[in-house]
Design a protein around this motif. Structure first.
Motif, PDB file in Angstrom:
ATOM      1  N   ASP A  80       0.812  -1.219   0.000  1.00  8.30           N
ATOM      2  CA  ASP A  80       0.000   0.000   0.000  1.00  8.30           C
ATOM      3  C   ASP A  80       0.847   1.272   0.000  1.00  8.30           C
ATOM      4  O   ASP A  80       0.312   2.379   0.018  1.00  8.30           O
ATOM      5  N   ALA A  81       2.163   1.134  -0.027  1.00 10.87           N
ATOM      6  CA  ALA A  81       3.041   2.301   0.068  1.00 10.87           C
ATOM      7  C   ALA A  81       3.118   3.030  -1.272  1.00 10.87           C
ATOM      8  O   ALA A  81       3.288   2.410  -2.321  1.00 10.87           O
ATOM      9  N   THR A  82       3.011   4.345  -1.222  1.00 10.57           N
ATOM     10  CA  THR A  82       3.223   5.166  -2.419  1.00 10.57           C
ATOM     11  C   THR A  82       4.659   5.657  -2.495  1.00 10.57           C
ATOM     12  O   THR A  82       5.112   6.110  -3.537  1.00 10.57           O
ATOM     13  N   GLN A  83       5.372   5.578  -1.352  1.00  7.65           N
ATOM     14  CA  GLN A  83       6.771   5.960  -1.300  1.00  7.65           C
ATOM     15  C   GLN A  83       7.591   4.816  -0.730  1.00  7.65           C
ATOM     16  O   GLN A  83       7.063   3.959  -0.008  1.00  7.65           O
ATOM     17  N   SER A  84       8.853   4.797  -1.025  1.00 10.04           N
ATOM     18  CA  SER A  84       9.763   3.829  -0.421  1.00 10.04           C
ATOM     19  C   SER A  84      10.728   4.550   0.509  1.00 10.04           C
ATOM     20  O   SER A  84      11.131   5.686   0.251  1.00 10.04           O
ATOM     21  N   SER A  85      11.065   3.888   1.589  1.00 11.16           N
ATOM     22  CA  SER A  85      12.073   4.381   2.525  1.00 11.16           C
ATOM     23  C   SER A  85      13.360   3.614   2.282  1.00 11.16           C
ATOM     24  O   SER A  85      13.344   2.387   2.153  1.00 11.16           O
ATOM     25  N   VAL A  86      14.457   4.342   2.222  1.00  3.62           N
ATOM     26  CA  VAL A  86      15.752   3.755   1.884  1.00  3.62           C
ATOM     27  C   VAL A  86      16.727   3.988   3.034  1.00  3.62           C
ATOM     28  O   VAL A  86      16.847   5.112   3.533  1.00  3.62           O
ATOM     29  N   LEU A  87      17.407   2.938   3.450  1.00  2.00           N
ATOM     30  CA  LEU A  87      18.401   3.039   4.515  1.00  2.00           C
ATOM     31  C   LEU A  87      19.655   2.286   4.108  1.00  2.00           C
ATOM     32  O   LEU A  87      19.606   1.090   3.816  1.00  2.00           O
ATOM     33  N   ILE A  88      20.772   3.001   4.065  1.00  2.00           N
ATOM     34  CA  ILE A  88      22.078   2.417   3.786  1.00  2.00           C
ATOM     35  C   ILE A  88      22.859   2.421   5.101  1.00  2.00           C
ATOM     36  O   ILE A  88      22.903   3.448   5.782  1.00  2.00           O
ATOM     37  N   VAL A  89      23.449   1.298   5.454  1.00  2.00           N
ATOM     38  CA  VAL A  89      24.145   1.213   6.735  1.00  2.00           C
ATOM     39  C   VAL A  89      25.559   0.676   6.565  1.00  2.00           C
ATOM     40  O   VAL A  89      25.868  -0.030   5.607  1.00  2.00           O
ATOM     41  N   GLY A  90      26.406   1.052   7.508  1.00  2.00           N
ATOM     42  CA  GLY A  90      27.786   0.584   7.522  1.00  2.00           C
ATOM     43  C   GLY A  90      28.376   0.789   8.902  1.00  2.00           C
ATOM     44  O   GLY A  90      27.714   1.305   9.812  1.00  2.00           O
ATOM     45  N   VAL A 250      12.066  -0.235   2.086  1.00  2.00           N
ATOM     46  CA  VAL A 250      10.687  -0.588   2.422  1.00  2.00           C
ATOM     47  C   VAL A 250       9.778   0.173   1.460  1.00  2.00           C
ATOM     48  O   VAL A 250       9.798   1.415   1.428  1.00  2.00           O
ATOM     49  N   GLY A 251       8.989  -0.561   0.666  1.00  2.00           N
ATOM     50  CA  GLY A 251       8.115   0.089  -0.297  1.00  2.00           C
ATOM     51  C   GLY A 251       7.301  -0.956  -1.049  1.00  2.00           C
ATOM     52  O   GLY A 251       7.319  -2.151  -0.712  1.00  2.00           O
ATOM     53  N   LYS A 252       6.586  -0.522  -2.063  1.00  2.00           N
ATOM     54  CA  LYS A 252       5.795  -1.426  -2.895  1.00  2.00           C
ATOM     55  C   LYS A 252       6.751  -2.152  -3.832  1.00  2.00           C
ATOM     56  O   LYS A 252       7.212  -1.586  -4.825  1.00  2.00           O
TER      57      LYS A 252
END
Length: 256
Positions: A80-90, A250-252
């Motif tokens: 149901d997401a219209t946007q995606s959340s992006v996380l880059i980790v290190g 996290v997104g569609k």
């Protein structure tokens, strides 16, 4: 499930293990009358008895994942997401690491400086992919993570991610410019006094420094130590500490 499994006895055992006067720091700040203060502290804490507390080592409980040729990706489907959340980790950095000050300034230039950062200029201002993008190094007694985070329309995820990773790679290769380093110093040094406006603020900084294993001069010398960082040191910090190890989106999924 983990929270539901916790019983009152577990909380009592934690308290009995870790809550001890020899495992605590008491700070009193402000216009203090030491002669009046001591009886008050004795009344409140005098009966609190020392006991043996398990040793805490500076060795992380588990090692970080080793770098791989391809960046590991975890895509979490949210239909149901219209946007995606992006996380880059290190990997992050310990507060007591000698390169902490250079990392602090370098990260401000990359994505920690809000609208003055490279990432905000490239990803938001120049390409209109997002409202916000930021990077951070969580530095404590142990090294917390490096994180780069943003959000965008599902269909723009790949393009946005490429912009972010490209800017991280550019910073890692060349470090900040002289102008960027100067702007970072002006902001971080100029705003430092705002963090020490009250007695409580100062006490918090002093306690934080002690908990993180810093030397006694850290709070007083923080601005001067930032100001002493050279552009070469900032570049070296970028090369050493900008090391993305994993990516979470996290997104569609069908659109991403």
């Amino acid at each position: 499930r983990s929270i539901e499994a916790i019983q009152r006895a577990d909380l009592v055992a934690f308290r009995d293990t870790w809550f001890a006067p020899n495992n605590a720091i008491l700070a009193v700040s402000g216009d203090v009358d030491e002669r009046a203060l001591k009886p008050m502290l004795q009344k409140s804490f005098g009966a609190w008895k020392k006991h043996t507390v398990p040793p805490v080592t500076d060795t992380p409980a588990r090692p970080l994942p080793q770098p791989t040729k391809a960046l590991p990706v975890r895509l979490v489907d949210k239909p149901d997401a219209t946007q995606s959340s992006v996380l880059i980790v290190g990997p992050g950095i310990r507060h007591a690491d000698p390169s902490f000050y250079a990392v602090r300034l370098m990260n401000y230039s990359l994505g920690g400086g809000a609208f003055s950062s490279r990432l905000m200029k490239v990803v938001r201002s120049d390409n209109g992919k997002t409202y916000g993008v930021r990077t951070s190094f969580a530095a404590g007694r142990e090294a917390g993570p490096f994180q780069a985070s943003t959000f965008t329309r599902n269909a723009e995820t790949t393009a946005t991610l490429k912009l972010v990773l490209d800017e991280i790679a550019k910073m890692r290769k060349g470090g900040p410019t002289e102008e960027e380093l100067k702007a970072a110093k002006n902001n971080l040094i100029g705003g430092y006094g705002l963090r020490l406006e009250t007695g409580s603020d100062l006490a918090g900084e002093l306690i934080g420094a002690e908990i993180d294993g810093l030397d006694s001069k850290y709070v007083v010398e923080y601005p001067a130590r930032l100001d002493a960082v050279t552009v070469e040191e900032a570049a070296a910090a970028a090369a050493q500490h900008l090391d993305p190890r994993a990516l979470v989106i996290v997104g569609k999924a069908a659109e991403v």
